[in-house]
Design a protein around this motif. Structure first.
Motif, short mmCIF file in Angstrom:
data_model
loop_
_atom_site.label_atom_id
_atom_site.label_comp_id
_atom_site.label_asym_id
_atom_site.label_seq_id
_atom_site.Cartn_x
_atom_site.Cartn_y
_atom_site.Cartn_z
N LEU A 51 0.83 -1.21 0.00
CA LEU A 51 0.00 0.00 0.00
C LEU A 51 0.87 1.25 0.00
CD1 LEU A 51 -2.80 -0.94 2.57
CD2 LEU A 51 -3.11 -0.55 0.12
N VAL A 52 1.92 1.23 0.80
CA VAL A 52 2.81 2.40 0.88
C VAL A 52 3.56 2.58 -0.43
CG1 VAL A 52 4.88 3.32 2.03
CG2 VAL A 52 3.03 2.30 3.39
N GLU A 53 4.11 1.51 -0.97
CA GLU A 53 4.90 1.62 -2.21
C GLU A 53 4.04 2.01 -3.41
OE1 GLU A 53 8.22 1.53 -2.90
OE2 GLU A 53 8.34 1.60 -0.71
N LYS A 54 2.86 1.43 -3.50
CA LYS A 54 2.00 1.70 -4.65
C LYS A 54 1.23 3.01 -4.50
CE LYS A 54 2.82 -2.22 -6.82
NZ LYS A 54 3.31 -2.35 -8.18
N GLY A 55 0.96 3.41 -3.26
CA GLY A 55 0.21 4.64 -3.03
C GLY A 55 -1.25 4.54 -3.42
N ARG A 56 -1.78 3.34 -3.40
CA ARG A 56 -3.17 3.08 -3.78
C ARG A 56 -3.56 1.71 -3.24
NH1 ARG A 56 -2.53 -0.85 -7.43
NH2 ARG A 56 -0.78 -0.75 -8.88
N LEU A 57 -4.85 1.37 -3.39
CA LEU A 57 -5.28 0.02 -3.05
C LEU A 57 -4.59 -0.97 -3.98
CD1 LEU A 57 -9.10 0.54 -2.40
CD2 LEU A 57 -7.24 0.41 -0.72
N VAL A 58 -4.32 -2.16 -3.48
CA VAL A 58 -3.57 -3.13 -4.27
C VAL A 58 -4.43 -4.33 -4.64
CG1 VAL A 58 -1.32 -2.43 -3.38
CG2 VAL A 58 -2.62 -4.16 -2.15
N THR A 59 -3.97 -5.05 -5.65
CA THR A 59 -4.66 -6.24 -6.15
C THR A 59 -3.67 -7.40 -6.23
OG1 THR A 59 -4.16 -5.87 -8.49
CG2 THR A 59 -6.10 -4.73 -7.59
N TRP A 60 -4.16 -8.53 -6.70
CA TRP A 60 -3.31 -9.71 -6.85
C TRP A 60 -2.19 -9.49 -7.88
CZ3 TRP A 60 -2.97 -13.80 -3.79
CH2 TRP A 60 -4.03 -14.04 -2.90
N ALA A 61 -2.31 -8.48 -8.70
CA ALA A 61 -1.29 -8.19 -9.72
C ALA A 61 -0.16 -7.33 -9.16
CB ALA A 61 -1.94 -7.49 -10.92
N ASP A 62 -0.24 -6.91 -7.90
CA ASP A 62 0.69 -5.92 -7.36
C ASP A 62 1.87 -6.42 -6.53
OD1 ASP A 62 -0.40 -3.55 -8.45
OD2 ASP A 62 -2.05 -3.68 -7.02
N PRO A 63 2.01 -7.69 -6.17
CA PRO A 63 3.17 -8.08 -5.36
C PRO A 63 4.48 -7.63 -6.00
CG PRO A 63 1.63 -9.88 -5.42
CD PRO A 63 1.13 -8.85 -6.40
N MET A 64 5.41 -7.23 -5.14
CA MET A 64 6.71 -6.75 -5.60
C MET A 64 7.80 -7.67 -5.06
SD MET A 64 6.19 -2.66 -4.92
CE MET A 64 7.86 -2.26 -5.43
N PRO A 65 8.58 -8.27 -5.95
CA PRO A 65 9.66 -9.16 -5.49
C PRO A 65 10.60 -8.49 -4.49
CG PRO A 65 9.37 -9.38 -7.85
CD PRO A 65 8.50 -8.24 -7.42
N SER A 66 10.86 -7.19 -4.64
CA SER A 66 11.78 -6.51 -3.71
C SER A 66 11.23 -6.51 -2.29
CB SER A 66 12.05 -5.08 -4.19
OG SER A 66 10.84 -4.34 -4.23
N ILE A 67 9.93 -6.34 -2.13
CA ILE A 67 9.32 -6.38 -0.78
C ILE A 67 9.37 -7.80 -0.25
CG2 ILE A 67 7.14 -6.16 0.49
CD1 ILE A 67 6.54 -3.68 -1.20
N GLU A 68 9.02 -8.77 -1.08
CA GLU A 68 9.05 -10.17 -0.64
C GLU A 68 10.47 -10.56 -0.22
OE1 GLU A 68 6.86 -13.06 -3.10
OE2 GLU A 68 6.01 -11.33 -4.13
N GLN A 69 11.47 -10.17 -0.99
CA GLN A 69 12.85 -10.53 -0.67
C GLN A 69 13.32 -9.86 0.62
OE1 GLN A 69 14.94 -9.61 -4.29
NE2 GLN A 69 13.91 -11.26 -5.41
N ARG A 70 12.90 -8.63 0.83
CA ARG A 70 13.26 -7.92 2.07
C ARG A 70 12.67 -8.65 3.28
NH1 ARG A 70 10.95 -2.25 3.88
NH2 ARG A 70 12.38 -1.81 5.57
N ILE A 71 11.42 -9.06 3.17
CA ILE A 71 10.77 -9.80 4.26
C ILE A 71 11.43 -11.16 4.44
CG2 ILE A 71 8.61 -10.90 4.99
CD1 ILE A 71 7.14 -8.52 3.63
N ILE A 72 11.70 -11.85 3.35
CA ILE A 72 12.32 -13.19 3.42
C ILE A 72 13.69 -13.12 4.09
CG2 ILE A 72 13.31 -15.04 2.01
CD1 ILE A 72 10.87 -14.54 0.07
N ARG A 73 14.48 -12.10 3.77
CA ARG A 73 15.80 -11.96 4.42
C ARG A 73 15.65 -11.78 5.93
NH1 ARG A 73 16.77 -8.95 -0.25
NH2 ARG A 73 16.50 -6.98 0.86
#
Length: 189
Positions: A51-73
Motif C-alpha cells: 500500500l505504501v509503495e503503490k500509493g493506492r489500493l492493491v490487487t493480486w497483480a501488485d506483489p513486488m519481489p523486492s518487498i518479498e525478498q526484504r521480508i524473506i531476508r
C-alpha cells in the motif's frame, strides 16, 4: 442495589482498567513473539508495505519481489524456517527463497484478498518508518495492532452497553472476554 450511601462503581473505570490490561497483554505478546511468527505476519506486512509503495489500493497483480525478498531476508535472520509455518516440501534448507511462492503453496502466498481497512490504518506508520530496518517497522506495526486491539475492547463494551442497557455488568464481562481471550491477545499483539 445502591443503599444511597455509596455511589455504584463507574463502569467506565472498569472498562478503562480492562482496556489497559488488555493493551499490556497485547504488547507483551508483540514483544515476546519472535518476528514473523504471528499468524500470516509476513503476508500481512507485505500488504501494508505494498500500500505504501503503490500509493493506492492493491490487487493480486501488485506483489513486488523486492518487498518479498526484504521480508524473506528478515525471516531468515530470525530463523523462521525452524519455527514458522511453511508448506511441506516447498522450502529447501540452505537455499533462500526469492518469492513467497517458494515458501507457501499457491493460494496462500499473499493476503491481498483481505478487505483493506486494517491495512490502511497501518499504512501511515509504515510510511513514516519507510527506509528504516524492517525489524523496526515490524515492531511499530505490532504496536499499532496492539492499540487497535485495545480499541476493540472499548468498542465491545460500548456495543454490549447499548445492546443490554439494563445489565451493566454485561459490558464489563464482554470487554473482559475480548481483552483476555488468548487468541485475541496473540493476534492483536
Amino acid at each position: 442495589m445502591n443503599d444511597g450511601q455509596t455511589p455504584p462503581p463507574a463502569p467506565g473505570r472498569h472498562i478503562l482498567i480492562i482496556t489497559v490490561l488488555g493493551l499490556a497483554l497485547n504488547l507483551i505478546y508483540s514483544i515476546v513473539m519472535p518476528p514473523w511468527m504471528g499468524p500470516d505476519e509476513p503476508r500481512h506486512v507485505e500488504y501494508v508495505l505494498l500500500l505504501v509503495e503503490k500509493g493506492r489500493l492493491v490487487t493480486w497483480a501488485d506483489p513486488m519481489p523486492s518487498i518479498e525478498q526484504r521480508i524473506i531476508r528478515s525471516m531468515d535472520r530470525h530463523d523462521f524456517w525452524r519455527f514458522g509455518m511453511v508448506s511441506t516440501g516447498v522450502y529447501k534448507p540452505g537455499v533462500l527463497p526469492q518469492r513467497f511462492d517458494d515458501i507457501w503453496s499457491q493460494g496462500l502466498t499473499h493476503e491481498l484478498h483481505q478487505p483493506p481497512l486494517y491495512y490502511l490504518l497501518l499504512a501511515p506508520a509504515a510510511w513514516l518508518t519507510r527506509g528504516m530496518d524492517l525489524d523496526v517497522q515490524l515492531a511499530v506495526l505490532r504496536g499499532i495492532s496492539a492499540l487497535l486491539a485495545a480499541v476493540t475492547i472499548v468498542l465491545t463494551s460500548l456495543i454490549a452497553r447499548e445492546a443490554f442497557p439494563d445489565a451493566p455488568l454485561t459490558a464489563t464481562a464482554a470487554a473482559s472476554f475480548v481483552a483476555f481471550l488468548p487468541m485475541h491477545a496473540f493476534v492483536g499483539g
